[in-house]
Design a protein around this motif. Structure first.
Motif, PDB file in Angstrom:
ATOM      1  N   ASP A  51      35.989  42.294  29.307  1.00 14.54           N
ATOM      2  CA  ASP A  51      37.292  42.812  28.865  1.00 14.54           C
ATOM      3  C   ASP A  51      38.397  42.352  29.804  1.00 14.54           C
ATOM      4  O   ASP A  51      39.476  41.950  29.369  1.00 14.54           O
ATOM      5  CB  ASP A  51      37.285  44.342  28.799  1.00 14.54           C
ATOM      6  CG  ASP A  51      36.445  44.882  27.657  1.00 14.54           C
ATOM      7  OD1 ASP A  51      36.232  44.141  26.672  1.00 14.54           O
ATOM      8  OD2 ASP A  51      35.999  46.041  27.748  1.00 14.54           O
ATOM      9  N   PHE A  52      38.134  42.421  31.104  1.00 13.26           N
ATOM     10  CA  PHE A  52      39.105  41.966  32.093  1.00 13.26           C
ATOM     11  C   PHE A  52      39.421  40.485  31.877  1.00 13.26           C
ATOM     12  O   PHE A  52      40.582  40.090  31.826  1.00 13.26           O
ATOM     13  CB  PHE A  52      38.564  42.200  33.513  1.00 13.26           C
ATOM     14  CG  PHE A  52      39.428  41.601  34.585  1.00 13.26           C
ATOM     15  CD1 PHE A  52      40.542  42.268  35.049  1.00 13.26           C
ATOM     16  CD2 PHE A  52      39.132  40.354  35.118  1.00 13.26           C
ATOM     17  CE1 PHE A  52      41.352  41.722  36.037  1.00 13.26           C
ATOM     18  CE2 PHE A  52      39.930  39.788  36.104  1.00 13.26           C
ATOM     19  CZ  PHE A  52      41.044  40.473  36.560  1.00 13.26           C
ATOM     20  N   PHE A  53      38.380  39.675  31.744  1.00 11.81           N
ATOM     21  CA  PHE A  53      38.590  38.240  31.582  1.00 11.81           C
ATOM     22  C   PHE A  53      39.344  37.897  30.295  1.00 11.81           C
ATOM     23  O   PHE A  53      40.177  36.995  30.286  1.00 11.81           O
ATOM     24  CB  PHE A  53      37.269  37.477  31.655  1.00 11.81           C
ATOM     25  CG  PHE A  53      36.745  37.346  33.053  1.00 11.81           C
ATOM     26  CD1 PHE A  53      37.509  36.775  34.054  1.00 11.81           C
ATOM     27  CD2 PHE A  53      35.478  37.811  33.378  1.00 11.81           C
ATOM     28  CE1 PHE A  53      37.038  36.651  35.346  1.00 11.81           C
ATOM     29  CE2 PHE A  53      34.984  37.688  34.669  1.00 11.81           C
ATOM     30  CZ  PHE A  53      35.763  37.108  35.656  1.00 11.81           C
ATOM     31  N   GLU A  54      39.059  38.615  29.220  1.00 14.23           N
ATOM     32  CA  GLU A  54      39.786  38.380  27.967  1.00 14.23           C
ATOM     33  C   GLU A  54      41.286  38.623  28.168  1.00 14.23           C
ATOM     34  O   GLU A  54      42.118  37.850  27.687  1.00 14.23           O
ATOM     35  CB  GLU A  54      39.274  39.302  26.869  1.00 14.23           C
ATOM     36  CG  GLU A  54      37.954  38.896  26.287  1.00 14.23           C
ATOM     37  CD  GLU A  54      37.491  39.858  25.202  1.00 14.23           C
ATOM     38  OE1 GLU A  54      38.331  40.266  24.367  1.00 14.23           O
ATOM     39  OE2 GLU A  54      36.300  40.193  25.203  1.00 14.23           O
ATOM     40  N   GLY A  60      47.121  33.338  31.302  1.00 17.10           N
ATOM     41  CA  GLY A  60      47.077  31.998  31.871  1.00 17.10           C
ATOM     42  C   GLY A  60      46.032  31.760  32.937  1.00 17.10           C
ATOM     43  O   GLY A  60      45.993  30.686  33.535  1.00 17.10           O
ATOM     44  N   VAL A  61      45.179  32.743  33.197  1.00 20.15           N
ATOM     45  CA  VAL A  61      44.116  32.561  34.185  1.00 20.15           C
ATOM     46  C   VAL A  61      43.082  31.585  33.628  1.00 20.15           C
ATOM     47  O   VAL A  61      42.676  31.683  32.475  1.00 20.15           O
ATOM     48  CB  VAL A  61      43.454  33.911  34.531  1.00 20.15           C
ATOM     49  CG1 VAL A  61      42.207  33.718  35.380  1.00 20.15           C
ATOM     50  CG2 VAL A  61      44.450  34.816  35.240  1.00 20.15           C
ATOM     51  N   ASP A  62      42.672  30.635  34.450  1.00 23.24           N
ATOM     52  CA  ASP A  62      41.618  29.690  34.082  1.00 23.24           C
ATOM     53  C   ASP A  62      40.280  30.403  34.303  1.00 23.24           C
ATOM     54  O   ASP A  62      39.690  30.340  35.379  1.00 23.24           O
ATOM     55  CB  ASP A  62      41.720  28.423  34.937  1.00 23.24           C
ATOM     56  CG  ASP A  62      40.741  27.340  34.539  1.00 23.24           C
ATOM     57  OD1 ASP A  62      39.792  27.623  33.774  1.00 23.24           O
ATOM     58  OD2 ASP A  62      40.909  26.202  35.011  1.00 23.24           O
ATOM     59  N   VAL A  63      39.830  31.106  33.285  1.00 20.54           N
ATOM     60  CA  VAL A  63      38.636  31.938  33.381  1.00 20.54           C
ATOM     61  C   VAL A  63      37.389  31.093  33.659  1.00 20.54           C
ATOM     62  O   VAL A  63      36.515  31.505  34.415  1.00 20.54           O
ATOM     63  CB  VAL A  63      38.463  32.806  32.112  1.00 20.54           C
ATOM     64  CG1 VAL A  63      37.127  33.529  32.112  1.00 20.54           C
ATOM     65  CG2 VAL A  63      39.616  33.804  32.003  1.00 20.54           C
ATOM     66  N   LEU A  64      37.299  29.914  33.084  1.00 16.71           N
ATOM     67  CA  LEU A  64      36.157  29.039  33.351  1.00 16.71           C
ATOM     68  C   LEU A  64      36.062  28.738  34.844  1.00 16.71           C
ATOM     69  O   LEU A  64      34.986  28.779  35.427  1.00 16.71           O
ATOM     70  CB  LEU A  64      36.277  27.735  32.558  1.00 16.71           C
ATOM     71  CG  LEU A  64      35.165  26.719  32.766  1.00 16.71           C
ATOM     72  CD1 LEU A  64      33.813  27.285  32.356  1.00 16.71           C
ATOM     73  CD2 LEU A  64      35.469  25.441  31.990  1.00 16.71           C
ATOM     74  N   TYR A  65      37.200  28.489  35.468  1.00 13.83           N
ATOM     75  CA  TYR A  65      37.207  28.234  36.905  1.00 13.83           C
ATOM     76  C   TYR A  65      36.769  29.472  37.684  1.00 13.83           C
ATOM     77  O   TYR A  65      35.951  29.381  38.594  1.00 13.83           O
ATOM     78  CB  TYR A  65      38.588  27.778  37.372  1.00 13.83           C
ATOM     79  CG  TYR A  65      38.673  27.643  38.872  1.00 13.83           C
ATOM     80  CD1 TYR A  65      37.928  26.681  39.540  1.00 13.83           C
ATOM     81  CD2 TYR A  65      39.471  28.496  39.614  1.00 13.83           C
ATOM     82  CE1 TYR A  65      37.971  26.575  40.919  1.00 13.83           C
ATOM     83  CE2 TYR A  65      39.524  28.393  40.998  1.00 13.83           C
ATOM     84  CZ  TYR A  65      38.777  27.429  41.638  1.00 13.83           C
ATOM     85  OH  TYR A  65      38.817  27.329  43.006  1.00 13.83           O
ATOM     86  N   VAL A  66      37.307  30.625  37.327  1.00 11.42           N
ATOM     87  CA  VAL A  66      36.969  31.847  38.062  1.00 11.42           C
ATOM     88  C   VAL A  66      35.475  32.136  37.973  1.00 11.42           C
ATOM     89  O   VAL A  66      34.830  32.443  38.972  1.00 11.42           O
ATOM     90  CB  VAL A  66      37.786  33.057  37.547  1.00 11.42           C
ATOM     91  CG1 VAL A  66      37.313  34.357  38.193  1.00 11.42           C
ATOM     92  CG2 VAL A  66      39.272  32.848  37.803  1.00 11.42           C
ATOM     93  N   VAL A  67      34.908  31.998  36.793  1.00  8.87           N
ATOM     94  CA  VAL A  67      33.504  32.356  36.593  1.00  8.87           C
ATOM     95  C   VAL A  67      32.551  31.281  37.108  1.00  8.87           C
ATOM     96  O   VAL A  67      31.562  31.572  37.769  1.00  8.87           O
ATOM     97  CB  VAL A  67      33.225  32.642  35.106  1.00  8.87           C
ATOM     98  CG1 VAL A  67      31.743  32.844  34.843  1.00  8.87           C
ATOM     99  CG2 VAL A  67      34.025  33.860  34.649  1.00  8.87           C
ATOM    100  N   ALA A  68      32.851  30.008  36.800  1.00  4.61           N
ATOM    101  CA  ALA A  68      31.881  28.938  37.069  1.00  4.61           C
ATOM    102  C   ALA A  68      32.321  27.932  38.125  1.00  4.61           C
ATOM    103  O   ALA A  68      31.535  27.068  38.511  1.00  4.61           O
ATOM    104  CB  ALA A  68      31.569  28.201  35.770  1.00  4.61           C
ATOM    105  N   GLY A  69      33.568  28.007  38.573  1.00  2.00           N
ATOM    106  CA  GLY A  69      34.041  27.039  39.571  1.00  2.00           C
ATOM    107  C   GLY A  69      34.372  25.690  38.976  1.00  2.00           C
ATOM    108  O   GLY A  69      34.473  24.696  39.688  1.00  2.00           O
TER     109      GLY A  69
END
Length: 109
Positions: A51-54, A60-69
């Motif tokens: 929910d937070f990531f959605e 504009g947060v790059d969620v792929l970067y945050v989760v997987a680098g």
């Protein structure tokens, strides 16, 4: 796709917050969590949920970067990708200097 230096989710979340020029309070609000909860995400004592990531993705947060680098450069052209890669190698002081230079140059144009 390029994998960046090995950081934890909290450290990458901090990088994204700083990239977006947000305070911890602002980022927490965007993600629908309290300041204390968000702080624990950056410190690595808690993991954000989907929910937070959605919610922060919309901001504009790059969620792929945050989760997987892995930076999500799919929508960037080659010049933009190269510029971002070089920028990400800079320390905080140099990033500030580069941004100030760009802002000065763009205000004169």
């Amino acid at each position: 796709m390029r994998i960046y230096r090995l950081l934890g989710i909290g450290e990458r979340l901090l990088e994204e917050r700083r990239r977006l020029n947000l305070s911890q309070t602002e980022m927490g609000k965007l993600g629908g969590v309290s300041l204390n909860t968000y702080y624990s995400y950056e410190k690595g004592t808690r993991k954000p949920d989907s929910d937070f990531f959605e919610k922060v993705y919309v901001a504009g947060v790059d969620v792929l970067y945050v989760v997987a680098g892995v930076r999500n450069n799919a929508s960037l052209n080659n010049d933009e990708s190269a510029l971002l890669a070089q920028y990400n190698k800079l320390d905080a002081r140099m990033r500030s200097a580069v941004l100030a230079l760009m802002q000065t140059y763009n205000s004169e144009a």
